[in-house]
Design a protein around this motif. Structure first.
Motif, mmCIF file in Angstrom:
data_model
loop_
_atom_site.group_PDB
_atom_site.id
_atom_site.type_symbol
_atom_site.label_atom_id
_atom_site.label_comp_id
_atom_site.label_asym_id
_atom_site.label_seq_id
_atom_site.Cartn_x
_atom_site.Cartn_y
_atom_site.Cartn_z
ATOM 1 N N PHE A 166 -0.845 9.941 5.281
ATOM 2 C CA PHE A 166 -1.601 11.093 5.774
ATOM 3 C C PHE A 166 -0.662 12.252 6.095
ATOM 4 O O PHE A 166 -0.909 13.396 5.686
ATOM 5 C CB PHE A 166 -2.416 10.700 7.012
ATOM 6 C CG PHE A 166 -3.035 11.869 7.701
ATOM 7 C CD1 PHE A 166 -4.122 12.521 7.147
ATOM 8 C CD2 PHE A 166 -2.519 12.347 8.898
ATOM 9 C CE1 PHE A 166 -4.694 13.622 7.769
ATOM 10 C CE2 PHE A 166 -3.079 13.440 9.535
ATOM 11 C CZ PHE A 166 -4.165 14.085 8.968
ATOM 12 N N ALA A 167 0.435 11.975 6.803
ATOM 13 C CA ALA A 167 1.391 13.027 7.181
ATOM 14 C C ALA A 167 2.014 13.680 5.950
ATOM 15 O O ALA A 167 2.358 14.862 5.983
ATOM 16 C CB ALA A 167 2.474 12.453 8.089
ATOM 17 N N ALA A 168 2.139 12.923 4.861
ATOM 18 C CA ALA A 168 2.723 13.458 3.624
ATOM 19 C C ALA A 168 1.691 14.177 2.756
ATOM 20 O O ALA A 168 2.000 14.602 1.651
ATOM 21 C CB ALA A 168 3.366 12.321 2.836
ATOM 22 N N GLY A 169 0.452 14.300 3.269
ATOM 23 C CA GLY A 169 -0.578 15.008 2.518
ATOM 24 C C GLY A 169 -1.228 14.180 1.424
ATOM 25 O O GLY A 169 -1.850 14.726 0.518
ATOM 26 N N GLN A 170 -1.102 12.855 1.500
ATOM 27 C CA GLN A 170 -1.664 11.982 0.479
ATOM 28 C C GLN A 170 -3.049 11.457 0.843
ATOM 29 O O GLN A 170 -3.579 10.579 0.186
ATOM 30 C CB GLN A 170 -0.711 10.814 0.221
ATOM 31 C CG GLN A 170 0.626 11.264 -0.288
ATOM 32 C CD GLN A 170 1.667 10.156 -0.270
ATOM 33 O OE1 GLN A 170 1.426 9.058 0.214
ATOM 34 N NE2 GLN A 170 2.839 10.460 -0.787
ATOM 35 N N GLY A 171 -3.629 11.995 1.892
ATOM 36 C CA GLY A 171 -4.982 11.625 2.282
ATOM 37 C C GLY A 171 -5.055 10.340 3.078
ATOM 38 O O GLY A 171 -4.043 9.800 3.525
ATOM 39 N N LEU A 172 -6.277 9.882 3.251
ATOM 40 C CA LEU A 172 -6.544 8.662 4.011
ATOM 41 C C LEU A 172 -6.552 7.493 3.041
ATOM 42 O O LEU A 172 -7.301 7.508 2.066
ATOM 43 C CB LEU A 172 -7.886 8.778 4.731
ATOM 44 C CG LEU A 172 -8.025 9.986 5.657
ATOM 45 C CD1 LEU A 172 -9.417 10.038 6.258
ATOM 46 C CD2 LEU A 172 -6.963 9.957 6.742
ATOM 47 N N GLN A 173 -5.724 6.477 3.314
ATOM 48 C CA GLN A 173 -5.557 5.412 2.339
ATOM 49 C C GLN A 173 -5.877 4.016 2.854
ATOM 50 O O GLN A 173 -5.746 3.052 2.102
ATOM 51 C CB GLN A 173 -4.129 5.432 1.793
ATOM 52 C CG GLN A 173 -3.805 6.697 1.053
ATOM 53 C CD GLN A 173 -2.438 6.645 0.397
ATOM 54 O OE1 GLN A 173 -1.777 5.625 0.376
ATOM 55 N NE2 GLN A 173 -2.015 7.766 -0.139
ATOM 56 N N ALA A 174 -6.268 3.853 4.112
ATOM 57 C CA ALA A 174 -6.579 2.511 4.613
ATOM 58 C C ALA A 174 -7.641 1.878 3.711
ATOM 59 O O ALA A 174 -8.688 2.485 3.460
ATOM 60 C CB ALA A 174 -7.058 2.578 6.052
ATOM 61 N N PRO A 175 -7.400 0.668 3.185
ATOM 62 C CA PRO A 175 -8.279 0.092 2.172
ATOM 63 C C PRO A 175 -9.578 -0.526 2.692
ATOM 64 O O PRO A 175 -10.488 -0.770 1.911
ATOM 65 C CB PRO A 175 -7.408 -0.983 1.523
ATOM 66 C CG PRO A 175 -6.478 -1.399 2.620
ATOM 67 C CD PRO A 175 -6.208 -0.148 3.407
ATOM 68 N N THR A 176 -9.659 -0.798 3.983
ATOM 69 C CA THR A 176 -10.856 -1.405 4.564
ATOM 70 C C THR A 176 -11.169 -0.739 5.896
ATOM 71 O O THR A 176 -10.305 -0.080 6.496
ATOM 72 C CB THR A 176 -10.672 -2.913 4.828
ATOM 73 O OG1 THR A 176 -9.656 -3.085 5.833
ATOM 74 C CG2 THR A 176 -10.300 -3.675 3.562
ATOM 75 N N ALA A 177 -12.381 -0.958 6.375
ATOM 76 C CA ALA A 177 -12.746 -0.432 7.690
ATOM 77 C C ALA A 177 -11.866 -1.051 8.777
ATOM 78 O O ALA A 177 -11.462 -0.366 9.720
ATOM 79 C CB ALA A 177 -14.222 -0.708 7.973
ATOM 80 N N GLU A 178 -11.553 -2.341 8.652
ATOM 81 C CA GLU A 178 -10.682 -2.969 9.656
ATOM 82 C C GLU A 178 -9.290 -2.349 9.645
ATOM 83 O O GLU A 178 -8.722 -2.072 10.704
ATOM 84 C CB GLU A 178 -10.570 -4.472 9.439
ATOM 85 C CG GLU A 178 -9.673 -5.116 10.491
ATOM 86 C CD GLU A 178 -9.507 -6.607 10.362
ATOM 87 O OE1 GLU A 178 -8.603 -7.144 11.026
ATOM 88 O OE2 GLU A 178 -10.262 -7.256 9.607
ATOM 89 N N ALA A 179 -8.736 -2.113 8.468
ATOM 90 C CA ALA A 179 -7.411 -1.482 8.388
ATOM 91 C C ALA A 179 -7.448 -0.092 9.010
ATOM 92 O O ALA A 179 -6.509 0.313 9.712
ATOM 93 C CB ALA A 179 -6.942 -1.412 6.932
ATOM 94 N N LEU A 180 -8.532 0.653 8.766
ATOM 95 C CA LEU A 180 -8.649 1.979 9.376
ATOM 96 C C LEU A 180 -8.748 1.858 10.897
ATOM 97 O O LEU A 180 -8.091 2.603 11.624
ATOM 98 C CB LEU A 180 -9.844 2.746 8.832
ATOM 99 C CG LEU A 180 -9.993 4.143 9.457
ATOM 100 C CD1 LEU A 180 -8.819 5.044 9.085
ATOM 101 C CD2 LEU A 180 -11.303 4.778 9.073
ATOM 102 N N MET A 181 -9.559 0.909 11.372
ATOM 103 C CA MET A 181 -9.716 0.750 12.816
ATOM 104 C C MET A 181 -8.372 0.398 13.458
ATOM 105 O O MET A 181 -7.996 0.965 14.483
ATOM 106 C CB MET A 181 -10.757 -0.341 13.117
ATOM 107 C CG MET A 181 -11.259 -0.375 14.535
ATOM 108 S SD MET A 181 -10.143 -1.065 15.761
ATOM 109 C CE MET A 181 -9.644 -2.576 15.008
ATOM 110 N N ARG A 182 -7.629 -0.522 12.847
ATOM 111 C CA ARG A 182 -6.305 -0.885 13.374
ATOM 112 C C ARG A 182 -5.378 0.325 13.369
ATOM 113 O O ARG A 182 -4.636 0.558 14.321
ATOM 114 C CB ARG A 182 -5.702 -2.025 12.571
ATOM 115 C CG ARG A 182 -6.362 -3.366 12.823
ATOM 116 C CD ARG A 182 -5.696 -4.489 12.021
ATOM 117 N NE ARG A 182 -6.265 -5.769 12.353
ATOM 118 C CZ ARG A 182 -5.965 -6.486 13.432
ATOM 119 N NH1 ARG A 182 -5.078 -6.031 14.300
ATOM 120 N NH2 ARG A 182 -6.536 -7.647 13.655
ATOM 121 N N SER A 183 -5.422 1.112 12.294
ATOM 122 C CA SER A 183 -4.544 2.294 12.225
ATOM 123 C C SER A 183 -4.962 3.339 13.255
ATOM 124 O O SER A 183 -4.115 4.067 13.782
ATOM 125 C CB SER A 183 -4.533 2.887 10.814
ATOM 126 O OG SER A 183 -5.732 3.563 10.500
#
Length: 134
Positions: free
Chosen positions: A24-41
């Motif tokens: 995300f910081a490098a401008g590559q967008g949101l990449q978490a592959p699952t809802a759980e991975a996003l929640m953890r991040s």
């Protein structure tokens, strides 16, 4: 020396949530592959006070205008994911308990979060919160 990931998985921060924050910081967008991975991040972003990432991962329909930085005395103590329920390819629920301590007082937040995937990226939408004593 590697830093453990705040989300509680037995991985280094760099190979776990840190890779989603870095992309995300490098401008590559949101990449978490699952809802759980996003929640953890998102939990790790709360721990590390990464408000830009938190706002970007909040669905635009529910996103606040801004987020205040963490209270300096706030200490995040841990995360336990209770369940991850994919509802279909674009919707999921994640139930978790996050523990913290502020001013010597421990507390926990028990939440079931709703997530949606749009254009390949997962977003936090909303939650039902059950607060309880530490």
């Amino acid at each position: 020396m590697t830093t453990p990931c705040p989300c509680g998985l037995p991985s280094s921060y760099e190979s776990c949530c840190g890779r989603w924050h870095a992309a995300f910081a490098a401008g590559q967008g949101l990449q978490a592959p699952t809802a759980e991975a996003l929640m953890r991040s998102r939990y790790s972003a709360f721990v590390l006070d990464l408000t830009g990432y938190l706002l970007a991962t909040w669905h635009p329909s529910q996103r606040p205008q801004d987020l205040a930085p963490n209270e300096p005395a706030l200490k995040w103590l841990g995360l336990e994911v209770k369940r991850h329920v994919p509802l279909d390819a674009e919707h999921a629920l994640v139930e978790f308990v996050a523990r913290c301590k502020l001013g010597g007082r421990a507390s926990r937040m028990h939440e079931t979060s709703r997530f949606v995937r749009e254009d390949g990226a997962w977003y936090y939408v909303s939650a039902v919160i059950s607060d309880g004593p530490g």
